[in-house]
Scaffold this motif. Structure first.
Motif, mmCIF file in Angstrom:
data_model
loop_
_atom_site.group_PDB
_atom_site.id
_atom_site.type_symbol
_atom_site.label_atom_id
_atom_site.label_comp_id
_atom_site.label_asym_id
_atom_site.label_seq_id
_atom_site.Cartn_x
_atom_site.Cartn_y
_atom_site.Cartn_z
ATOM 1 N N ASP A 1 8.396 64.163 123.946
ATOM 2 C CA ASP A 1 7.532 63.820 124.618
ATOM 3 C C ASP A 1 6.046 64.220 124.281
ATOM 4 O OD1 ASP A 1 7.281 66.362 125.622
ATOM 5 O OD2 ASP A 1 9.014 66.083 126.789
ATOM 6 N N GLY A 2 5.121 63.744 124.845
ATOM 7 C CA GLY A 2 3.783 64.157 124.221
ATOM 8 C C GLY A 2 2.819 63.118 124.522
ATOM 9 N N GLY A 3 1.679 63.129 123.621
ATOM 10 C CA GLY A 3 0.772 62.046 123.718
ATOM 11 C C GLY A 3 -0.903 62.767 123.802
ATOM 12 N N ALA A 4 -1.664 62.056 124.210
ATOM 13 C CA ALA A 4 -3.150 62.475 124.269
ATOM 14 C C ALA A 4 -3.544 61.940 125.527
ATOM 15 C CB ALA A 4 -4.111 61.743 123.067
ATOM 16 N N GLY A 5 -3.343 62.397 126.638
ATOM 17 C CA GLY A 5 -4.013 61.904 128.067
ATOM 18 C C GLY A 5 -3.371 60.503 128.378
ATOM 19 N N ASP A 6 -4.427 59.701 128.621
ATOM 20 C CA ASP A 6 -4.024 58.248 128.891
ATOM 21 C C ASP A 6 -4.373 57.256 127.618
ATOM 22 O OD1 ASP A 6 -3.885 59.007 131.533
ATOM 23 O OD2 ASP A 6 -5.946 58.610 131.986
ATOM 24 N N PHE A 7 -4.636 58.083 126.579
ATOM 25 C CA PHE A 7 -4.761 56.954 125.445
ATOM 26 C C PHE A 7 -3.856 57.254 124.469
ATOM 27 C CE2 PHE A 7 -8.926 59.055 126.634
ATOM 28 C CZ PHE A 7 -9.684 57.797 126.706
ATOM 29 N N ALA A 8 -2.840 57.921 124.455
ATOM 30 C CA ALA A 8 -1.654 57.945 123.514
ATOM 31 C C ALA A 8 -0.396 58.634 124.294
ATOM 32 C CB ALA A 8 -2.067 58.765 122.343
ATOM 33 N N ALA A 9 0.832 57.904 124.209
ATOM 34 C CA ALA A 9 1.859 58.385 124.770
ATOM 35 C C ALA A 9 2.949 58.141 123.971
ATOM 36 C CB ALA A 9 2.210 57.623 126.038
ATOM 37 N N VAL A 10 4.189 59.067 124.100
ATOM 38 C CA VAL A 10 5.385 58.714 123.227
ATOM 39 C C VAL A 10 6.456 59.270 124.264
ATOM 40 C CG1 VAL A 10 5.208 61.334 122.408
ATOM 41 C CG2 VAL A 10 6.689 59.422 121.159
ATOM 42 N N GLY A 11 7.606 58.557 123.888
ATOM 43 C CA GLY A 11 8.790 58.695 124.674
ATOM 44 C C GLY A 11 10.045 58.442 124.011
ATOM 45 N N ALA B 1 15.789 74.514 119.331
ATOM 46 C CA ALA B 1 15.460 73.025 118.972
ATOM 47 C C ALA B 1 14.232 72.856 119.761
ATOM 48 C CB ALA B 1 16.731 72.394 119.499
ATOM 49 N N ARG B 2 13.099 73.025 119.438
ATOM 50 C CA ARG B 2 11.847 72.989 120.071
ATOM 51 C C ARG B 2 10.697 72.935 119.277
ATOM 52 N NH1 ARG B 2 10.780 73.246 125.706
ATOM 53 N NH2 ARG B 2 12.867 73.839 125.916
ATOM 54 N N HIS B 3 9.757 71.951 119.121
ATOM 55 C CA HIS B 3 8.661 72.154 118.198
ATOM 56 C C HIS B 3 7.673 71.021 118.550
ATOM 57 C CE1 HIS B 3 6.916 73.365 114.553
ATOM 58 N NE2 HIS B 3 6.728 72.120 114.133
ATOM 59 N N THR B 4 6.371 71.502 118.232
ATOM 60 C CA THR B 4 5.360 70.519 118.316
ATOM 61 C C THR B 4 4.401 70.060 117.206
ATOM 62 O OG1 THR B 4 5.482 71.209 120.900
ATOM 63 C CG2 THR B 4 3.285 70.055 120.024
ATOM 64 N N PHE B 5 4.247 68.986 117.115
ATOM 65 C CA PHE B 5 3.152 68.737 115.807
ATOM 66 C C PHE B 5 2.462 67.436 115.923
ATOM 67 C CE2 PHE B 5 7.463 66.839 115.266
ATOM 68 C CZ PHE B 5 7.071 65.486 114.951
ATOM 69 N N GLY C 1 -10.872 60.025 116.182
ATOM 70 C CA GLY C 1 -11.732 60.980 115.811
ATOM 71 C C GLY C 1 -12.988 60.924 116.832
ATOM 72 N N ALA C 2 -13.516 59.892 116.973
ATOM 73 C CA ALA C 2 -14.699 59.844 117.834
ATOM 74 C C ALA C 2 -14.475 59.886 119.146
ATOM 75 C CB ALA C 2 -15.119 58.386 117.499
ATOM 76 N N LEU C 3 -13.208 59.812 119.920
ATOM 77 C CA LEU C 3 -12.840 60.027 121.046
ATOM 78 C C LEU C 3 -12.178 61.735 121.166
ATOM 79 C CD1 LEU C 3 -11.164 56.806 122.012
ATOM 80 C CD2 LEU C 3 -13.345 57.409 122.803
ATOM 81 N N GLY C 4 -12.109 62.190 120.181
ATOM 82 C CA GLY C 4 -11.428 63.584 120.082
ATOM 83 C C GLY C 4 -9.941 63.614 120.335
ATOM 84 N N LEU C 5 -9.492 62.634 120.019
ATOM 85 C CA LEU C 5 -7.739 62.346 120.273
ATOM 86 C C LEU C 5 -6.881 63.255 119.297
ATOM 87 C CD1 LEU C 5 -7.653 58.714 121.393
ATOM 88 C CD2 LEU C 5 -7.775 60.950 122.888
ATOM 89 N N THR C 6 -6.373 64.074 119.494
ATOM 90 C CA THR C 6 -5.481 64.673 118.654
ATOM 91 C C THR C 6 -3.933 64.650 119.234
ATOM 92 O OG1 THR C 6 -5.845 66.881 119.700
ATOM 93 C CG2 THR C 6 -6.804 66.247 117.587
ATOM 94 N N PRO C 7 -3.162 63.560 119.099
ATOM 95 C CA PRO C 7 -2.134 63.214 119.880
ATOM 96 C C PRO C 7 -0.926 64.375 119.329
ATOM 97 C CG PRO C 7 -2.841 61.178 119.237
ATOM 98 C CD PRO C 7 -3.606 62.028 118.742
ATOM 99 N N GLU C 8 -0.344 65.091 120.185
ATOM 100 C CA GLU C 8 0.808 65.916 119.890
ATOM 101 C C GLU C 8 2.235 65.522 120.406
ATOM 102 O OE1 GLU C 8 -0.231 70.019 121.133
ATOM 103 O OE2 GLU C 8 -1.584 70.272 119.398
ATOM 104 N N VAL C 9 3.030 65.683 119.451
ATOM 105 C CA VAL C 9 4.400 65.052 120.045
ATOM 106 C C VAL C 9 5.502 66.289 119.814
ATOM 107 C CG1 VAL C 9 6.404 63.798 119.393
ATOM 108 C CG2 VAL C 9 3.980 62.635 119.290
#
Length: 455
Positions: free
Chosen positions: A72-82, A141-145, A159-167
């Motif tokens: 799981d993770g993402g960058a707010g409403d802009f990016a999402a992973v499941g 068994a836990r990691h974020t990148f 980059g312009a929006l300051g998004l750094t999606p983390e998963v």
């Protein structure tokens, strides 16, 4: 004059018991970690960013005992992973199970009978230390990148929006600990059911001949399928190359492919589907069957596989011959006083249990997706992670989502296996009437029972 008693050198009994239980757990974990680490290295997991290799190794061990890995993770409403992965890398599981069983039995060697309290104490101490190990695996068994956003345009927008999606990925605690505990109990139960070296309490010794010959024979059938699968893998390397990917299959997922072939040969069905590309080392005929044009559920059986590759029909005579050979062996390892119908019923029950376990162990359920502003993008390191954990090579960088499900139809597979077991059990008992049975002496009589484990 009374001679003074001498005590054997070594730690006290209670300490020795805990040390022996620790040896069982550590040996199993070392064997699993060694096989998993080599397989993951060949799968390219060493290229994962942010030092994620130890966490991926822990996640693989969690999967090997039946756990679930979630992403799981993402960058707010802009990016999402499941994502969610529930698929046992059975090569790792088998390595750990066989090692733990061997160490557990070596501590009981030269014993024909063991007290119930002693066995329960040994099992209890092993279970407690195993639970601690499962907790540590879950925590590890836990990691974020950080996940790349895709092409240059997406990177610029991000980059312009300051998004750094983390998963992040993590092993589900309740599933890993709960099913992992059940996994150990099944391993210990099968150890006592299969091995003639496993001492039983005196009250259970007389029941061992009803279980061990058939259980041992079916275990040999499963090993035979692994050996055949390994030979096929070697031939694949010789003919088609791709040695690295083939070794990944052997080290992580050989039973996942070989044991369903046993069920399919008996007429059982698996249902599933394959969408996208998860980087799994799925054979071409199976991949073609699972990848339907509408994306719906597909049926994997002898007919559908033979439509893709006519050589799949050989799975039927292979299963029949191996089952008949196993039934003959089971009958030969039983006393001649056991009736033919008893052989047939016992072998049928053993075949049904074997198919049930194979079906439960070979279930696969994996799906994931990554989107930015609603658009699927490349996975980068996440793709490498999924491919490594699932036992395959890394999926393409442009991959945005994928799904693989595969599950047996147990309500038909188990009765089919029982029917085959009943037939081959009777035939095997007939063939074994002319051979010497276990416990017989050369004069045609039978040895007096010694109370030791036979079967």
């Amino acid at each position: 004059m009374q001679q003074p008693t001498t005590r054997a050198a070594g730690p006290p009994g209670a300490v020795r018991g805990w040390l022996e239980a620790l040896a069982v757990v550590v040996a199993g974990l070392v064997a699993m970690a060694a096989v998993a680490a080599l397989g993951l290295w060949l799968a390219g997991a060493d290229d994962l960013p942010d030092g994620g290799v130890p966490a991926v190794l822990a996640a693989t061990l969690a999967l090997a005992v039946g756990g679930t890995v979630r992403l799981d993770g993402g960058a707010g409403d802009f990016a999402a992973v499941g994502a969610e992965i529930s698929a046992m890398p059975l090569s790792v599981s088998v390595a750990g199970a066989v090692t733990m069983a061997e160490v557990f039995l070596r501590q009981l060697r030269f014993r024909a009978v063991a007290g119930g309290g002693e066995l329960l104490g040994r099992i209890g101490r092993t279970v407690l230390l195993w639970l601690l190990a499962l907790v540590l695996i879950t925590l590890g068994a836990r990691h974020t990148f950080v996940v790349p956003l895709g092409d240059d345009l997406a990177q610029s927008i991000g980059g312009a929006l300051g998004l750094t999606p983390e998963v992040g990925f993590h092993a589900d605690g309740p599933t890993t600990v709960g099913i992992g505990l059940a996994w150990l109990l099944v391993v210990l139960a099968l150890t006592f059911a299969v091995s003639r070296r496993a001492p039983l309490p005196a009250a259970l010794v007389r029941h061992q001949l009803a279980v061990r010959p058939a259980a041992f024979a079916l275990w040999l059938v499963l090993l035979a399928y692994l050996a055949i699968g390994a030979v096929v893998g070697v031939l694949t390397v010789i003919v088609h190359g791709n040695a690295r990917q083939t070794l990944v299959v052997l080290l992580l997922a050989l039973p996942n492919l070989a044991w369903p072939a046993f069920g399919v040969g008996l007429g059982a069905e698996w249902h599933g589907r394959l969408i996208g590309a998860l980087g799994l080392p799925v054979p071409e005929p199976l991949s073609a069957v699972l990848r339907t044009s509408e994306g719906g559920q597909a049926t994997v059986d002898l007919g559908t596989l033979a439509e893709q590759d006519a050589r799949s029909w050989w799975l039927l005579p292979l299963a029949a011959v191996l089952l008949l050979a196993a039934a003959f062996l089971a009958a030969a390892r039983s006393p001649r006083t056991v009736r033919l119908w008893q052989h047939a019923v016992r072998f049928a029950l053993a075949a049904a249990v074997t198919m049930l376990l194979v079906g439960l162990w070979t279930r696969v359920d994996a799906d994931y997706g990554l989107s930015v502003l609603g658009v699927g993008l490349g996975l980068g390191g996440l793709g490498d992670l999924l491919g490594a954990v699932l036992g395959g090579t890394s999926p393409p960088a442009a991959l945005g989502s994928g799904s693989l499900t595969l599950s047996p139809v147990l309500w038909t597979a188990v009765p089919l296996a029982a029917g085959w077991g009943l037939l081959t059990g009777a035939l095997g008992a007939l063939l074994a009437t002319r051979v010497r049975h276990r416990g017989e002496v050369a004069g045609g009589g039978e040895e007096a029972p010694t109370g030791g484990p036979a079967g």
